[in-house]
Design an enzyme around this catalytic site. Structure first.
Site, PDB file in Angstrom:
ATOM      1  N   ASP A   1      -9.452 -37.089 -60.960  1.00  0.00           N
ATOM      2  CA  ASP A   1     -10.150 -36.211 -60.028  1.00  0.00           C
ATOM      3  C   ASP A   1      -9.676 -34.770 -60.073  1.00  0.00           C
ATOM      4  O   ASP A   1     -10.483 -33.839 -60.073  1.00  0.00           O
ATOM      5  CB  ASP A   1      -9.995 -36.748 -58.602  1.00  0.00           C
ATOM      6  CG  ASP A   1     -10.559 -35.798 -57.571  1.00  0.00           C
ATOM      7  OD1 ASP A   1     -11.782 -35.593 -57.577  1.00  0.00           O
ATOM      8  OD2 ASP A   1      -9.770 -35.228 -56.794  1.00  0.00           O
TER       9      ASP A   1
ATOM     10  N   GLU B   1      -5.139 -25.915 -57.178  1.00  0.00           N
ATOM     11  CA  GLU B   1      -5.590 -27.193 -57.746  1.00  0.00           C
ATOM     12  C   GLU B   1      -7.093 -27.181 -58.016  1.00  0.00           C
ATOM     13  O   GLU B   1      -7.887 -26.825 -57.141  1.00  0.00           O
ATOM     14  CB  GLU B   1      -5.261 -28.364 -56.814  1.00  0.00           C
ATOM     15  CG  GLU B   1      -5.587 -29.712 -57.451  1.00  0.00           C
ATOM     16  CD  GLU B   1      -5.076 -30.894 -56.642  1.00  0.00           C
ATOM     17  OE1 GLU B   1      -4.855 -31.960 -57.237  1.00  0.00           O
ATOM     18  OE2 GLU B   1      -4.894 -30.744 -55.409  1.00  0.00           O
TER      19      GLU B   1
ATOM     20  N   TYR C   1     -10.694 -37.782 -49.469  1.00  0.00           N
ATOM     21  CA  TYR C   1     -12.139 -37.559 -49.516  1.00  0.00           C
ATOM     22  C   TYR C   1     -12.801 -38.390 -48.427  1.00  0.00           C
ATOM     23  O   TYR C   1     -13.516 -39.348 -48.701  1.00  0.00           O
ATOM     24  CB  TYR C   1     -12.696 -37.907 -50.906  1.00  0.00           C
ATOM     25  CG  TYR C   1     -12.331 -36.910 -51.966  1.00  0.00           C
ATOM     26  CD1 TYR C   1     -12.995 -35.686 -52.067  1.00  0.00           C
ATOM     27  CD2 TYR C   1     -11.296 -37.163 -52.862  1.00  0.00           C
ATOM     28  CE1 TYR C   1     -12.651 -34.764 -53.037  1.00  0.00           C
ATOM     29  CE2 TYR C   1     -10.953 -36.239 -53.843  1.00  0.00           C
ATOM     30  CZ  TYR C   1     -11.637 -35.039 -53.915  1.00  0.00           C
ATOM     31  OH  TYR C   1     -11.293 -34.116 -54.878  1.00  0.00           O
TER      32      TYR C   1
ATOM     33  N   ASP D   1      -3.902 -34.774 -60.238  1.00  0.00           N
ATOM     34  CA  ASP D   1      -3.219 -36.063 -60.274  1.00  0.00           C
ATOM     35  C   ASP D   1      -3.961 -36.993 -61.223  1.00  0.00           C
ATOM     36  O   ASP D   1      -4.788 -36.545 -62.020  1.00  0.00           O
ATOM     37  CB  ASP D   1      -3.153 -36.654 -58.862  1.00  0.00           C
ATOM     38  CG  ASP D   1      -4.519 -36.628 -58.168  1.00  0.00           C
ATOM     39  OD1 ASP D   1      -5.543 -36.796 -58.861  1.00  0.00           O
ATOM     40  OD2 ASP D   1      -4.567 -36.421 -56.941  1.00  0.00           O
TER      41      ASP D   1
END
Length: 619
Positions: free
Chosen positions: A163, A570, A323, A166
């Site tokens: 995603d 990120e 999420y 990570d």
């Protein structure tokens, strides 16, 4: 002596013996003089005089079908000969003179950024990588996903995408990312083709949909579960159990267990996955077998979503930490619309345009986040998608009422993007604050830029020059300008002069929050905690994560290029998918526009049903 001339005239006959020889000679001389007194033609003259010394030139030329003047004929032939000579001479010069090839104009910034933004997906691939992946510091990884968890039904969960920074594989944002990419291909395949990226983006989509098909029983008509997530990121309570957030390791070196999270009541996830597979089936419509496989999977997922109601992230599950889904009603509208386009089955359109469904999805109430399109809330995107149907096919009754509402609400959302309105604040540098100053703003900005550019192209294709915001009329160019200013900000036109897309321009983030990019390719395997030194170092990443759009600046245009601060540095799949969609919409020649018809390939001809007659009048 006289006789009768057989032609009716008198004829005098002289007796032969009545004239002397002298008389006959004199008479012959007189006859010769009379004959010579008449003009003779050429044949008679040749008889008398013999061949002439030289004939005079004829003034005309007989061409068989036409007679023309000799002078005109000569001039015409001469002109043709001279023209042919000149043309041949010019051709000879052109052939022999060295050529100077005119180069095509250099690609615009949006096209250049598009090439890079797509490369991010190559870097996020999980599983057995293809030989042409073109990311030198990545190798095959996590080849035991699914097999190491004995409690799950689906044993082969190899593949898909990580995603973010990570190694967790979240189906929910990943499905949204694939839907966004497919939507952009359906609308702008010609622009992808012109940029030389059509095959690449289709390969990216298929890598994602192939994995989604593995996460449920895609051959069945009914299912009771979905593998919603692979990997765990919860580190609350001071847990030191190795997982995808506690450890800082390359995906290729992961040796800890990767649990699989299954859901049995997850309407939002299933409907979003249905949207991803349905939209991809249109992208791959020329591959009939694969397209039908995707459609079947989408139907199965949507049936499951409708029958087993519930949020996939309910109950404090691991997905809720990262999420969390706020509702599944917007996914019902979104998924229903995509299934209608993929199948032409009007039952999906009836569902997507049901007033009660729209009400539950939040179509009739405002709120601070109204009109913000994201991995969580698809209502704004669904309204644009269904406004397309009204603009180009106008299905009429019984859909017109809600389609008209969606169309009007889309216009209101587009008005809210304009600087003259105050629905959303802007930073001093001009970045719209769609998430009202909360962290990670860019993922929402790129989605809005895509919708604005796309809706502008919809109006242009429908020969509509603009739209109304209250009493004021605005040109479609205003929408496109909004999209450009926001993407230009992301590409470096901001107070910090920083590009928030890694590898684009000369000044971009060097400390991206990403495990694979931050650990050097040195053939040393670092343990779970052994990689922390690469997380905490102030040195730039040794590997460039080309095309990654980072989370973005704060509401004061400030940015901290710090690896440990994921709210700034990120990147995510969903964010980059929105970026790709916005970039391709703005790239190349504006006149190329959208593909009006491909999305309607499966939709049958529409014959609007006449509305029911009014109730009988009662006094």
């Amino acid at each position: 002596m006289y006789g009768r001339d057989p032609w009716g005239g008198p004829l005098e006959i002289n007796a032969t013996d009545s004239a002397t020889d002298d008389d006959r000679s004199r008479n012959l001389q007189e006859l010769d003089k009379a004959a010579l007194s008449r003009p003779l033609d050429e044949t008679q003259q040749s008889w008398l005089l013999g061949p002439s010394e030289q004939k005079k030139k004829k003034k005309y030329v007989d061409l068989g079908c036409i007679i023309v003047s000799r002078k005109i004929f000569v001039w015409t032939v001469g002109t043709l000969l001279v023209s042919g000579f000149i043309a041949g001479f010019i051709t000879l010069i052109v052939k022999t003179v060295p050529r100077h090839h005119h180069r095509h104009p250099p690609p615009d910034n949006y096209t250049l950024a598009l090439h890079k933004a797509l490369m991010f997906f190559n870097a996020q691939r999980s599983g057995k990588l293809p030989s042409h992946n073109n990311v030198s510091w990545r190798r095959s990884s996590c080849l035991q996903d699914g097999k190491s968890d004995p409690s799950v039904l689906m044993k082969d969960l190899v593949g898909g995408y990580y995603d973010a920074g990570d190694a967790i594989k979240f189906n929910f944002p990943k499905s949204f990312a694939m839907t966004m990419l497919s939507w952009s291909v359906i609308e702008y395949s010609a622009k992808y083709e012109a940029a030389g990226e059509l095959n690449h983006v289709k390969e990216i989509i298929k890598w994602g949909t192939d994995y989604l098909l593995k996460t449920f029983n895609n051959t069945a008509d009914t299912i009771d579960r979905i593998a919603a997530q692979v990997g765990v990121g919860d580190t609350s309570g001071g847990s030191t159990t190795p997982n995808d957030h506690y450890c800082w390791m390359r995906p290729e070196d992961i040796d800890y267990s990767r649990p699989v999270y299954e859901c049995h009541s997850c309407s939002d996830l299933a409907a979003e996955m249905a949207a991803a597979l349905a939209s991809a089936s249109i992208v791959f419509k020329d591959n009939k077998a694969y397209s039908q496989k995707l459609v079947h999977g989408a139907r199965t997922l949507f049936t499951f979503a409708r029958n087993q109601r519930g949020r996939y992230s309910a109950g404090g599950s691991d997905p809720a930490l990262f999420y969390n889904s706020s509702s599944y009603w917007d996914e019902f509208v979104w998924g229903g619309a995509w299934l209608y386009y993929a199948t032409g089955n009007s039952s999906y359109l009836q569902l997507a345009t049901h007033p009660k469904l729209a009400k539950h999805a939040g179509a009739f109430w405002g709120g601070p986040d109204y009109g913000v399109f994201s991995w969580d809330n698809k209502l704004a995107g669904a309204q644009v998608l269904l406004s397309r149907l009204r603009l180009f096919l106008s299905p009429g009754y019984p859909y017109e009422e809600i389609l008209s509402t969606f169309h009007n609400q889309t216009s209101i959302v587009m008005c809210s993007f304009l600087p003259v309105f105050t629905s959303f604040n802007r930073t001093k540098g001009g970045l719209i604050q769609l998430n009202h100053g909360r962290p990670q703003p860019l993922q929402y900005v790129v989605n809005a830029a895509f919708l604005a550019a796309l809706y502008s192209d919809y109006l242009d294709a429908a020969d509509t020059p603009g739209w109304y915001c209250g009493p004021n009329f605005y040109s479609t160019d205003v929408l496109r300008e909004f999209a450009k200013t926001q993407i230009d900000y992301i590409l470096g036109k901001n107070p910090r002069k920083m590009s928030y897309v890694v590898g684009f321009g000369n000044h971009y983030p060097k400390h991206v929050h990403h495990r694979g990019a931050s650990i050097p390719k040195n053939n040393i395997k670092y343990s779970c905690k052994g990689g922390w030194k690469w997380r905490d170092t102030t040195k730039p990443n040794p590997n460039t994560l080309v095309g990654a759009m980072v989370a973005g600046p704060d509401n004061h245009d400030g940015f901290h290029d710090v690896r440990t601060n994921y709210n700034y540095t990120e990147p995510t799949l969903a964010g980059n998918a929105g970026l790709v969609a916005a970039l391709v919409a703005l790239s190349g020649d504006k006149s190329t526009g959208i593909d009006k018809n491909t999305i309607f390939s499966a939709v049958p001809p529409m014959f609007p049903t006449p509305p029911p007659p009014p109730a009988p009048w009662k006094p």
